[in-house]
Write a protein that holds these residues in place. Structure first.
Motif, PDB file in Angstrom:
ATOM      1  N   THR A 160     104.524 -86.707 -11.272  1.00 22.16           N
ATOM      2  CA  THR A 160     103.304 -85.911 -11.358  1.00 22.16           C
ATOM      3  C   THR A 160     102.091 -86.806 -11.616  1.00 22.16           C
ATOM      4  O   THR A 160     101.029 -86.634 -11.000  1.00 22.16           O
ATOM      5  N   ASN A 163     101.189 -88.694  -8.442  1.00 23.41           N
ATOM      6  CA  ASN A 163     100.539 -87.803  -7.481  1.00 23.41           C
ATOM      7  C   ASN A 163      99.105 -87.485  -7.891  1.00 23.41           C
ATOM      8  O   ASN A 163      98.202 -87.488  -7.063  1.00 23.41           O
ATOM      9  N   LEU A 168     100.086 -89.871  -4.276  1.00 30.44           N
ATOM     10  CA  LEU A 168     101.413 -90.118  -3.702  1.00 30.44           C
ATOM     11  C   LEU A 168     102.342 -90.657  -4.769  1.00 30.44           C
ATOM     12  O   LEU A 168     101.943 -91.469  -5.606  1.00 30.44           O
ATOM     13  N   ASP A 169     103.571 -90.212  -4.732  1.00 36.10           N
ATOM     14  CA  ASP A 169     104.592 -90.691  -5.665  1.00 36.10           C
ATOM     15  C   ASP A 169     105.726 -91.354  -4.907  1.00 36.10           C
ATOM     16  O   ASP A 169     106.527 -90.689  -4.254  1.00 36.10           O
ATOM     17  N   TYR A 369     107.743 -84.225   1.037  1.00 38.19           N
ATOM     18  CA  TYR A 369     106.806 -84.133  -0.087  1.00 38.19           C
ATOM     19  C   TYR A 369     105.655 -83.191   0.233  1.00 38.19           C
ATOM     20  O   TYR A 369     104.519 -83.367  -0.201  1.00 38.19           O
ATOM     21  N   LYS A 531     103.986 -86.918   3.424  1.00 41.33           N
ATOM     22  CA  LYS A 531     103.750 -88.137   2.652  1.00 41.33           C
ATOM     23  C   LYS A 531     105.011 -88.990   2.584  1.00 41.33           C
ATOM     24  O   LYS A 531     104.948 -90.216   2.673  1.00 41.33           O
TER      25      LYS A 531
END
Length: 710
Positions: A160, A163, A168-169, A369, A531
């Motif tokens: 979280t 992001n 973006l994670d 995602y 993503k």
């Protein structure tokens, strides 16, 4: 030649002739080390050994868990037939009976209680294909909005935060190959030496190359022993520490003003806040001296490159998201991201902790995602799945919140796959009581776990040796796990089980897969343009290239080694710095006369998660056969506790009994208990069920307890 020599050569020849080799990879941590299981048949007896295989991440290394993983897969206690509970006892039944039972129960429950009465609880240990299919199964075959997974208890705060900050994670913004050449490393709340042992050589090489390593942990561990500076922080005060470091970086003018101006938002607000805090406040909050904080700021600020690694120590808190964001501010303020030898890494816990959160197992997420609340994302996935967008359920709730829905009888049936939530969840006693209210509980697993024992129906799944598929490791590198070992008994792959249930529910046309590769090809399409884009990957490429870092947008795309070189993933290309106040935690656990000690939890090297697999490995169970309370000898003396004696540990949520283990390596105001055991040793019985407002992460790493000799 003597008879003895002849016999020796005959036995050697026989041994070589009967040898079988199975390619696979470790089922445990996020390193996903490649290995081979070698089966040798000597006369009528089989014996096994495991050896590491070269690969881009762990380079052939294995730890004690990987070396012994086959023991749980070959254990005779494994479930090999469906088990139906009749009059309180499990009875083996055929798959036909099991599937008929599921069809009858699911149909009748939804007819009476509504579609959302059914729910699905997934896992970060299953393959990408199975995680993808589980999300599709919940939404298409069951038509329910209630799906989430145990990764919510592991990586959600880091995901979280990434992001929110970057847009973006992906666990690592760089690859592991850059670690040995960075100049300064901050390890915030991570004990990689015991949790991901095969990653350690990268950090050892960095130190040999002159890197300065800073470890932040209330305990001394095998990881902190590697550090040049260990900050033995007061539990729960990590935001104050990060803000203190940033304050001194600003005062010493180590800010990369060009980077901050061109590539970030909100620096001024953050600066105004952190410069207004006094160092006296920070020292009081953290227990770290001003000299040490200044030392970290000067080293991290002045070096040309640096990396920050976070893990559960700072993430598994009810302000874990904001805590991670406070550390990400340090990277952004100094411009140490998007370039060589500089970046962020969230050390993923579970084997597929990265991939399992990318393709639709989360309540708010669709494959690639994508967001389940974004109309364009919904339309795209609905088209891939061959359904009307209006029939795609909306957002559900997080993992623990589903148990609250069970308690409230809004959810009346649950399918749990490869997870053991009555051990792994916070307020574990509550979760057990909630699950007992269900009209129908179905569990898919290798063993009769503590959760499976409560089930009405248990279905036997295949192990890592038998189940082919892809997993995404700690770097964001997608790996293909080969699996050709004979399936044990009547066990089935998780994806096969989902397809057969869907078929019984009249959804065969959406679940007619014949192989994991066929599912992966649909996942590639579903992720395309998202993503987390896997569209350029194929099983053929993954075999040839030994893994590919996502995003990989075409079959000629080599994958993405380093993220954010030119821009971040937010619409305007800029990162979002976060103003995080010390008091962001409104209900922070505090010491009282009734509960005078901090409690923190974590792992030991020989076990994994709730121990369902590792406690069924004789070699691993022998190394650590019970939980323990790590306590400073001076603290123990105050409470009349002797070394190696049983201790009752209590919180407002419950109590456990564990054996004391004296250690001067822990703070005097803190005790530690590992979380791999169950029943009266299950430390999660003590953990409060308050959740992080952003990630819905429980506060496993910060509680308050009292102790007394038993």
């Amino acid at each position: 030649m003597t008879d003895l020599m002849l016999r020796y050569f005959r036995e050697k020849q026989q041994k070589v002739q009967s040898e079988k080799v199975y390619e696979t990879q470790c089922p445990f941590c996020s390193m996903q080390c490649k290995m081979q299981l070698i089966e040798q048949k000597i006369i009528s007896r089989k014996q096994y050994k495991t050896i590491g295989q070269d690969n881009p991440t762990s380079e052939g290394r294995l730890c004690v868990k990987g070396l012994n993983a086959h023991q749980h897969a070959l254990n005779q206690e494994r479930i090999t037939k469906p088990l139906l509970k009749i009059n309180g006892q499990f009875v083996p039944v055929s798959w036909q009976v099991a599937l008929d039972t599921i069809q009858e129960r699911f149909t009748s429950i939804q007819k009476k209680d509504g579609k959302n009465a059914l729910s699905v609880y997934g896992s970060a240990s299953i393959t990408n294909e199975e995680a993808y299919l589980l999300g599709k199964f919940a939404r298409v075959a069951l038509g329910t909005k209630y799906i989430d997974y145990n990764g919510r208890l592991c990586m959600s705060s880091a995901a979280t935060a990434a992001n929110q900050t970057f847009g973006l994670d992906r666990g690592f913004t760089n690859s592991l190959t850059e670690v040995p050449n960075t100049r300064v490393i901050i390890l915030a709340g991570t004990n990689i030496a015991e949790c991901q042992p095969t990653i350690m050589p990268y950090f050892q090489q960095a130190k040999e190359n002159g890197a300065y390593i800073i470890a932040i942990d209330p305990r001394e561990t095998k990881t902190t022993q590697l550090a040049d500076l260990h900050l033995k922080i007061k539990p729960g005060s990590d935001i104050a520490l990060a803000n203190g470091i940033l304050k001194m970086i600003i005062e010493a003018n180590f800010i990369d003003h060009t980077f901050v101006s061109e590539r970030t938002h909100h620096y001024k607000e953050v600066k105004d806040y952190v410069t207004s805090i006094t160092m006296k406040e920070i020292v009081t909050d953290t227990g770290i001296t001003e000299k040490e904080i200044r030392q970290v700021a000067h080293i991290f600020g002045s070096e040309p490159s640096g990396m920050i690694f976070t893990a559960r120590g700072i993430e598994q808190q009810i302000n874990g998201t904001e805590t991670v964001r406070a550390f990400l501010n340090l990277l952004l303020a100094t411009g140490k991201i998007g370039k060589r030898y500089s970046g962020y890494a969230a050390i993923t816990g579970q084997g597929n902790g990265q991939g399992a959160r990318e393709h639709g197992q989360k309540a708010d997420q669709l494959p690639g995602y994508r967001s389940i609340e974004n109309i364009e994302h919904r339309r795209y996935i609905a088209k891939v799945w061959g359904i009307d967008e209006k029939d795609l359920p909306k957002k559900g709730v997080s993992a623990f919140e589903m148990f609250e829905k069970v308690d409230q009888k809004e959810i009346t049936s649950m399918l749990i796959m490869c997870s053991n939530p009555i051990v792994s969840s916070p307020n574990a006693n509550f979760v057990r009581k909630a699950l007992m209210k269900l009209k129908f509980l179905m569990v898919v697993d290798l063993y009769l776990s503590e959760t499976a024992q409560l089930a009405d129906l248990v279905l036997p799944s295949t192990s890592y040796l038998e189940d082919e598929g892809t997993l995404t490791n700690v770097e964001g590198r997608v790996l293909l796990r080969e699996a050709s070992f004979p399936i044990q008994g009547e066990a089935k792959h998780d994806w096969q089980i989902l397809c057969e249930i869907a078929n019984k529910l009249g959804k065969k046309k959406h679940f007619s897969y014949q192989s994991s590769e066929e599912i992966f090809d649909e996942l590639r399409l579903a992720s395309k343009g998202g993503k987390a884009d896997y569209s350029g990957m194929t099983y053929k490429r993954l075999r040839k290239e030994k893994g590919i870092l996502w995003p990989c947008r075409g079959e000629n795309d080599p994958g993405t080694v380093r993220l954010f070189e030119d821009e971040f993933a937010h619409d305007d290309g800029k990162a979002q710095m976060a103003l995080v106040k010390h008091d962001s935690l409104k209900q922070k656990p505090t010491l009282t006369d009734d509960y005078p000690l901090f409690l923190t939890t974590g792992r030991v090297m020989s076990h994994y998660l709730t121990g369902v697999q590792t406690r069924n490995s004789s070699a691993l169970a022998a190394i650590n056969f019970e939980a323990y309370l790590e306590i400073h000898p001076q603290t123990a003396k105050i409470y009349g506790i002797k070394d190696k004696e049983l201790v009752r540990v209590s919180s407002e949520k419950g109590w456990i009994i564990v054996r004391s283990q004296f250690s001067s390596a822990i703070r005097k105001d803190t005790v530690f208990v590992p979380f791999h055991w169950t029943e009266n040793q299950n430390v999660n019985r003590l953990v409060d069920d308050q959740l992080d407002p952003f990630s819905k992460m429980p506060g496993f790493k910060l509680g308050v307890v009292r102790i007394q000799p038993l």
